[in-house]
Design a protein around this motif. Sequence first.
Motif, short mmCIF file in Angstrom:
data_model
loop_
_atom_site.label_atom_id
_atom_site.label_comp_id
_atom_site.label_asym_id
_atom_site.label_seq_id
_atom_site.Cartn_x
_atom_site.Cartn_y
_atom_site.Cartn_z
N GLU A 88 75.31 83.30 87.31
CA GLU A 88 76.17 82.83 86.22
C GLU A 88 76.35 83.91 85.17
N MET A 89 75.80 85.07 85.41
CA MET A 89 75.96 86.17 84.44
C MET A 89 77.40 86.66 84.56
N LYS A 90 78.16 86.44 83.51
CA LYS A 90 79.60 86.72 83.58
C LYS A 90 79.89 88.20 83.90
N CYS A 91 79.13 89.09 83.27
CA CYS A 91 79.38 90.52 83.48
C CYS A 91 79.14 90.90 84.94
N VAL A 92 78.05 90.39 85.51
CA VAL A 92 77.71 90.76 86.88
C VAL A 92 78.68 90.08 87.86
N GLY A 139 69.84 96.37 76.99
CA GLY A 139 69.91 94.91 76.98
C GLY A 139 71.35 94.44 76.90
N GLY A 140 71.54 93.17 76.59
CA GLY A 140 72.88 92.60 76.54
C GLY A 140 73.72 93.15 75.39
N ALA A 141 73.09 93.75 74.38
CA ALA A 141 73.85 94.20 73.20
C ALA A 141 74.93 95.21 73.59
N TYR A 142 74.60 96.13 74.50
CA TYR A 142 75.58 97.15 74.87
C TYR A 142 76.78 96.49 75.56
N ILE A 143 76.49 95.61 76.52
CA ILE A 143 77.58 94.96 77.27
C ILE A 143 78.41 94.09 76.32
N SER A 144 77.72 93.44 75.39
CA SER A 144 78.41 92.60 74.42
C SER A 144 79.35 93.45 73.55
N TYR A 179 82.97 90.11 78.07
CA TYR A 179 82.31 89.23 79.04
C TYR A 179 81.44 88.16 78.37
N CYS A 180 80.71 88.55 77.34
CA CYS A 180 79.68 87.64 76.80
C CYS A 180 80.29 86.38 76.19
N LYS A 181 81.55 86.51 75.75
CA LYS A 181 82.19 85.36 75.09
C LYS A 181 82.25 84.15 76.01
N SER A 182 82.42 84.38 77.30
CA SER A 182 82.54 83.23 78.22
C SER A 182 81.34 83.17 79.18
N CYS A 183 80.20 83.63 78.71
CA CYS A 183 79.01 83.64 79.57
C CYS A 183 78.07 82.48 79.21
N ALA A 184 77.32 82.05 80.20
CA ALA A 184 76.36 80.96 79.98
C ALA A 184 75.17 81.43 79.12
N PHE A 185 75.01 82.74 78.99
CA PHE A 185 73.84 83.28 78.27
C PHE A 185 74.24 83.90 76.94
N ASP A 186 73.22 84.10 76.12
CA ASP A 186 73.45 84.65 74.78
C ASP A 186 72.84 86.06 74.71
N PRO A 187 73.68 87.08 74.50
CA PRO A 187 73.16 88.45 74.57
C PRO A 187 72.09 88.76 73.52
N LYS A 188 72.05 87.95 72.45
CA LYS A 188 71.07 88.25 71.38
C LYS A 188 69.70 87.66 71.70
N ALA A 238 68.71 82.69 77.29
CA ALA A 238 68.55 84.10 76.91
C ALA A 238 69.29 84.98 77.93
N CYS A 239 69.91 86.05 77.44
CA CYS A 239 70.61 86.96 78.35
C CYS A 239 69.57 87.67 79.24
N PRO A 240 69.73 87.59 80.54
CA PRO A 240 68.76 88.24 81.43
C PRO A 240 68.63 89.74 81.16
N PHE A 241 69.72 90.39 80.77
CA PHE A 241 69.64 91.83 80.47
C PHE A 241 68.69 92.06 79.29
N THR A 242 68.82 91.21 78.27
CA THR A 242 68.03 91.41 77.06
C THR A 242 66.54 91.16 77.36
FE1 SF4 Z 1 76.13 89.74 80.74
FE2 SF4 Z 1 74.20 88.86 79.09
FE3 SF4 Z 1 76.71 89.16 78.20
FE4 SF4 Z 1 76.12 87.21 79.91
S1 SF4 Z 1 75.35 87.42 77.84
S2 SF4 Z 1 77.88 88.58 80.00
S3 SF4 Z 1 74.57 88.18 81.19
S4 SF4 Z 1 75.36 90.77 78.92
#
Ligand code: SF4
Length: 502
Positions: free
Chosen positions: A340-344, A420-425, A430-439, A446-450
């Motif tokens: 469910e990680m939107k970026c991946v 962590g998710g901060a860079y991708i965010s 992507y993060c806007k429509s993701c199930a996880f929270d990059p922070k 919690a964002c798996p990257f973070t």
């Molecule tokens: Fe990727 Fe994390 Fe952002 Fe979701 S919240 S899109 S998993 S970086």
Amino acid sequence: MVAPKETILLLNDHLHRHYGALKNATPATHRVLVVESERMLTTRSWHVQRLFFLISARDHFLQDLVAEGFEVELIRSPDTPAGIAQYRLANPDSHIVATEPSSHRQLKQFQELGITLHPNDFFLTPRPLFSQWASAQKTLVMENFYRAQRLRLNILMEGAEPIGGKWNYDADNRLPPPKGEHRWPAYLQHSRDAIDERVLQEIVDRKLPVFGKLPDSTWGTTRQAALQQLDHFLTHCFDEFGAYEDAMTTESWAVNHSLLSPYLNVGLLHAEEVIEAALKRFKGGDIPLAGAEGFIRQIIGWREYINGLYWFFGDLYRHENSLAANRPLLPLFEDSSKTEMKCVATTVEDIHSRAWVHHIPRLMVLSNLALITGTSPQEFLDWMRRAFIDAADWVMVPNVIGMSLHADGGKLATKPYASGGAYISKMSNYCKSCAFDPKKRVGEDACPFTTLYWDFLSRNRDRFAKNHRMAQQLAGINRLSDLAETKERAQEVLDLLSRGEL
Ligand code: SF4
Ligand code: FAD
């Protein structure tokens, strides 16, 4: 007496009439041999667009050689040595020549087969020259190589000084995607011809093991298509290439990237041609210096540096695993529905659709995830080699083993590209429509990257302690009040990812 013709053994990545063994060849002096190895086609499954592109580009090139009057023979055999043996049996007086192959394995094989080799001039930097540069360095920093290239090749220079007074315009480049509405460049559509149709049908009929979506109009298979792609890039994308070279957005899968790597890597385009055309546009006056410099750095810097290092580091480099990362390849790399990680999911779906994503999804999404999950570099390398249209040993091995996974202990990149998710965010939408929270780093959302980023740093704290470039990142661990919970969540995340359930 007329001298017997030499046989040029043509490889799939040497498809240029004016370089390599074909440079001085004529139909009167040379014939052309291609050996198609069944082993290469059938022992691993490839992205169908990659296989299609390689075979169709080769067959179009052979058609041009035939039209020029060359005798061309294609042998399908269990492997390359068997094909050469078959050819030599039928042509006992043949003298076989080739351009130096682009991989260690094939170079060794050709040497053992007694094939006469022409120097590989498909790059701007001869292998011995790179080796000379690298041997004289304390650290193999790309920027130093790039500056030496600018001077040596006299590109964007005013005497010994860089045009505009600066070597590097990174600070002006690398913007996130614009917040408001933005018109991304249109994609060039390539048409299909009878050779393309036949090649695709043969892939299906021969039941070759493939995955991914069938080819659409994304990639051309001819020299003409490669030149059109170059022109399209220079006309529609070049001006903002530098500005958005690191941006990722669901609104454009290509952003302002050139899409030239497949053509460059099989020889349909030569770096000299790309540089010449780019400099001509820049001198025309409508391309900002920062953008032009950013693109030229990719071609005369990164591409040459990566190839140089492949040869400099030697064949054993591919096996390095300095972080002892042994996790099997995560299911989500091969199937976007496993996460469910939107970026991946977006990145893997894009690869499924076109066998390509740009540099930042490769580095900061896919490789970053492989790095912080402790995925086996060799398993990840194998998947990347099979999935990308532009993959080749010389370019994948240093990019994956050195640049992305730090499996070489820092020979190529002085610090691991973990984030962590901060860079991708910051660099994507992507993060806007993701199930996880990059922070967040703990909790189910919690964002798996973070989470995994902090766990990775904590796991490797001692290993990186002496690396001064990591000092700031490592110091961050001390400020975490919830390190224990983060590490606990990381274990859950790793288990879920390994099962394809996150
Ligand atoms: Fe990727 Fe994390 Fe952002 Fe979701 S919240 S899109 S998993 S970086
Ligand atoms: P642009 O962004 O338009 O750049 C122009 C050209 O610069 C590219 O066509 C390429 O020839 C060259 N270039 C830029 N960076 C690199 C680099 N790091 N290494 C080599 N050439 C570079 N590139 C490949 O050609 N084949 C690969 O198999 C490949 N694997 C990669 C794997 C990883 C993990 C990473 C991080 C990078 C990899 N790259 C690879 C480099 C880069 O991602 C691609 O060259 C680029 O995305 C291709 O798209 P483009 O032609 O639009 O590039």
